[in-house]
Design an enzyme around this catalytic site. Structure first.
Site, PDB file in Angstrom:
ATOM      1  N   ALA A  13       0.810  -1.222   0.000  1.00 44.98           N
ATOM      2  CA  ALA A  13       0.000   0.000   0.000  1.00 44.98           C
ATOM      3  C   ALA A  13       0.840   1.268   0.000  1.00 44.98           C
ATOM      4  CB  ALA A  13      -0.922   0.005   1.222  1.00 44.98           C
ATOM      5  N   GLY A  14       2.118   1.116   0.338  1.00 46.44           N
ATOM      6  CA  GLY A  14       2.989   2.284   0.487  1.00 46.44           C
ATOM      7  C   GLY A  14       3.172   3.054  -0.813  1.00 46.44           C
ATOM      8  N   ARG A  18      10.562   7.522  -2.436  1.00 48.68           N
ATOM      9  CA  ARG A  18      11.965   7.626  -2.841  1.00 48.68           C
ATOM     10  C   ARG A  18      12.225   7.095  -4.262  1.00 48.68           C
ATOM     11  NH1 ARG A  18      14.739   4.977   2.187  1.00 48.68           N
ATOM     12  NH2 ARG A  18      12.597   4.300   2.555  1.00 48.68           N
TER      13      ARG A  18
HETATM   14  C1  UD1 Z   1       9.854  -2.825   8.632  1.00 44.44           C
HETATM   15  C2  UD1 Z   1       9.952  -3.439  10.032  1.00 44.44           C
HETATM   16  C3  UD1 Z   1      11.423  -3.498  10.481  1.00 44.44           C
HETATM   17  C4  UD1 Z   1      12.244  -4.251   9.472  1.00 44.44           C
HETATM   18  C5  UD1 Z   1      12.078  -3.646   8.083  1.00 44.44           C
HETATM   19  C6  UD1 Z   1      12.733  -4.504   7.033  1.00 44.44           C
HETATM   20  C7  UD1 Z   1       7.825  -2.853  11.098  1.00 44.44           C
HETATM   21  C8  UD1 Z   1       7.183  -2.006  12.109  1.00 44.44           C
HETATM   22  N1  UD1 Z   1       9.150  -2.683  10.974  1.00 44.44           N
HETATM   23  O1  UD1 Z   1      10.251  -1.455   8.766  1.00 44.44           O
HETATM   24  O2  UD1 Z   1      11.530  -4.131  11.749  1.00 44.44           O
HETATM   25  O3  UD1 Z   1      13.611  -4.302   9.845  1.00 44.44           O
HETATM   26  O4  UD1 Z   1      10.673  -3.561   7.711  1.00 44.44           O
HETATM   27  O5  UD1 Z   1      12.739  -3.843   5.796  1.00 44.44           O
HETATM   28  O6  UD1 Z   1       7.190  -3.682  10.469  1.00 44.44           O
HETATM   29  N2  UD1 Z   1       2.943  -0.875   4.369  1.00 44.44           N
HETATM   30  C9  UD1 Z   1       1.602  -0.841   4.064  1.00 44.44           C
HETATM   31  N3  UD1 Z   1       0.771  -0.090   4.836  1.00 44.44           N
HETATM   32  C10 UD1 Z   1       1.214   0.606   5.906  1.00 44.44           C
HETATM   33  C11 UD1 Z   1       2.602   0.573   6.218  1.00 44.44           C
HETATM   34  C12 UD1 Z   1       3.443  -0.188   5.426  1.00 44.44           C
HETATM   35  O7  UD1 Z   1       1.166  -1.471   3.098  1.00 44.44           O
HETATM   36  O8  UD1 Z   1       0.391   1.242   6.565  1.00 44.44           O
HETATM   37  C13 UD1 Z   1       3.832  -1.691   3.510  1.00 44.44           C
HETATM   38  C14 UD1 Z   1       4.841  -0.836   2.774  1.00 44.44           C
HETATM   39  O9  UD1 Z   1       4.338  -0.470   1.493  1.00 44.44           O
HETATM   40  C15 UD1 Z   1       6.034  -1.779   2.661  1.00 44.44           C
HETATM   41  C16 UD1 Z   1       5.929  -2.655   3.896  1.00 44.44           C
HETATM   42  O10 UD1 Z   1       4.592  -2.539   4.357  1.00 44.44           O
HETATM   43  O11 UD1 Z   1       5.922  -2.630   1.532  1.00 44.44           O
HETATM   44  C17 UD1 Z   1       6.932  -2.265   4.984  1.00 44.44           C
HETATM   45  O12 UD1 Z   1       6.651  -0.987   5.511  1.00 44.44           O
HETATM   46  P1  UD1 Z   1       7.787   0.059   5.873  1.00 44.44           P
HETATM   47  O13 UD1 Z   1       7.135   1.297   6.354  1.00 44.44           O
HETATM   48  O14 UD1 Z   1       8.736   0.178   4.739  1.00 44.44           O
HETATM   49  O15 UD1 Z   1       8.532  -0.640   7.104  1.00 44.44           O
HETATM   50  P2  UD1 Z   1      10.005  -0.342   7.623  1.00 44.44           P
HETATM   51  O16 UD1 Z   1      10.023   0.968   8.342  1.00 44.44           O
HETATM   52  O17 UD1 Z   1      10.957  -0.536   6.529  1.00 44.44           O
END
Ligand code: UD1
Ligand code: CA
Length: 458
Positions: A13-14, A18
């Site tokens: 969903a993100g 970047r």
């Molecule tokens: C997450 C992990 C972290 C890990 C890292 C590895 C959590 C809280 N943290 O952090 O421990 O080391 O991944 O890369 O999980 N997404 C949604 N909806 C949302 C939020 C996120 O669909 O509301 C999706 C994003 O598009 C992405 C994925 O979930 O594909 C990960 O989200 P992101 O915010 O990138 O997590 P990180 O901060 O990288």
């Protein structure tokens, strides 16, 4: 384990700011396939029968794309991005159907391999409630750290919450998890958002499950397979890793790559044993090559079928619908599109063959062009078995050259030619004795007169 049912929930969903792109991040391609489609493939290879795709940013585009690369997937829209746990809950309707295993995956982690997922599912089968896929990145900064005690995972600590001691832990959260379906919704619903970002963190289910004395463990995947893509530099890094793996597999399956680092495959390239690929060759999507073919340097091949022992290039371009049968040859600076080149036929130099059939054993001379397009429609050229097309001929479609037909060089052929006929489509040659010398003398004296006149002016 195969009897355990499995749902894969893929978070996508993100926005992926970047990437600096108008296109949703996870639709950017690796080896000609959107990265989220690679994730779907891995999930399916690990036995997931249910697929739930959580979308948000660019939802319409995502739905359209998903209909192609994952027609069986259900899509769930997460309207506000409130964190990874919140995103998984968007697929509540799918999870509550009651799967044995729920695999939570990220759409931007395209190199995840089925093995890592299978290992995690095995731990569920052995009784774990939550299995976190860990990895050891060269630089752990920014990742959640895995806190273990006595072989059990007790917490995932995001970097900013770590003590100095915990920051030294190299074992990190890759982000993906396998959760026992029986516990999944209960654990997810217990996640709160009391943290600095005010988000619902999926990682919190580790502590929640541990507190309930459920079995929580970590498995380890390779750094490469857990690589998350946030920008185009990382996209290129993932492409490079994918290509390297694919080249290695191709060579182990009996394909010779003289300079492997210069050969590029697509996600669906099929290539048979004893094929030799020279340096600097590009395979776009939809290429199938049987055994014993030679693909010479600098060829660009896409949507083409190449049978056994064919010879292609150097500098050949095979476009979609090019269908080369056994021992056919397409040489330098030739383009073939939507055309069958039958057994042993030769298209050797500087030629365009489009919307056509070239019969077995036919020989197409240098510079032959099938004129298949009038600016509005495409027309077909049919060249019979054993035909000979003289160099620099234009075959104006629709037109048929019969079996054994013979076309004089430099012809423009607008009418069909019967079997074994000879056709000239050009003006008859006229030769005038002595006329060359006479012309040369006339031109020379004219030039001399002009020079003299110019001198007199000064
Ligand atoms: C997450 C992990 C972290 C890990 C890292 C590895 C959590 C809280 N943290 O952090 O421990 O080391 O991944 O890369 O999980 N997404 C949604 N909806 C949302 C939020 C996120 O669909 O509301 C999706 C994003 O598009 C992405 C994925 O979930 O594909 C990960 O989200 P992101 O915010 O990138 O997590 P990180 O901060 O990288
Ligand atoms: Ca991330």
């Amino acid at each position: 384990m195969s009897q355990r049912s499995c749902l894969s929930v893929i978070l996508a969903a993100g926005e992926g700011t970047r990437m600096k792109s108008a296109q949703p991040k996870v639709l950017h391609q690796i080896a000609g396939l959107p990265m989220v489609a690679h994730v779907v493939k891995a999930a399916e290879a690990a036995g997931a029968s249910g697929l739930a795709l959580v979308i948000g940013h660019g939802a319409d585009e995502m739905r359209k794309a998903a209909a192609k690369f994952a027609p069986k997937a259900e899509t769930f829209e997460q309207e506000k991005r409130l964190g990874t746990a919140h995103a998984v809950i968007a697929a509540r309707a799918a999870i509550s159907r009651g799967y044995d295993d729920v695999l939570v995956m990220f759409g931007d982690t395209p190199l995840i391999d089925a093995d890592a997922l299978t290992v995690a599912r095995r731990r569920l089968a052995e009784g774990a409630a939550v299995v976190v896929i860990g990895f050891r990145p060269p630089n752990p900064a920014g990742y959640g750290r895995l806190i273990e005690r006595g072989g059990k995972l007790t917490a995932i600590r995001e970097e900013k919450d770590c003590s100095e001691e915990e920051k030294k832990i190299g074992f990190c959260n890759a982000g993906m998890m396998a959760v026992a379906g029986a516990h999944a919704l209960k654990l997810l619903d217990a996640v709160g958002n009391e943290n600095a970002k005010g988000e619902y963190y999926l990682t919190d289910i580790v502590e929640i499950a541990s507190a309930q004395n459920l079995d929580v463990v970590a498995t380890e995947a390779s750094f490469e397979s857990a690589l998350g893509i946030n920008n185009r530099a990382e996209l290129a890094q993932a492409e490079a890793i994918w290509q390297q793996r694919r080249r290695h597999d191709a060579m182990l399956s009996g394909v010779t790559l003289i300079a492997p680092e210069t050969v590029f495959f697509s996600h669906d390239t099929e290539i048979g044993a004893d094929t030799i690929v020279e340096p600097n060759v590009w395979f776009g999507p939809g290429v199938r090559i049987a055994s014993g073919a030679k693909i010479h340097a600098f060829s660009h091949v896409e949507g083409a079928t190449i049978a056994s022992n064919c010879d292609v290039g150097p500098f050949a371009r095979l476009r979609p619908g090019a269908d080369l049968r056994n021992k056919a040859k397409v040489g330098n600076f030739c383009e073939v599109k939507q055309a069958v080149i039958e057994d042993g036929a030769k298209v050797n130099h500087l030629t365009y063959i489009g919307d056509a059939r070239v019969g077995a054993g036919a020989n197409i001379g240098a510079g032959t062009i099938t004129c298949n397009y009038d600016g509005y429609s495409k027309f077909f050229t049919d060249i019979g078995e054993g035909a000979f097309i003289g160099s620099n001929s234009s075959l104006v479609a629709p037109v048929t050259i019969g079996n054994g037909g013979y076309i004089a060089s430099g012809s423009v052929i607008t009418e069909s030619v019967p079997d074994d006929a000879l056709a000239f489509g050009r003006a008859r040659q006229k030769t005038i004795p002595g006329k060359g010398k006479e012309l040369r003398e006339r031109f020379a004296s004219a030039a001399a007169a002009k020079k003299k006149a110019a001198g007199a002016d000064h």
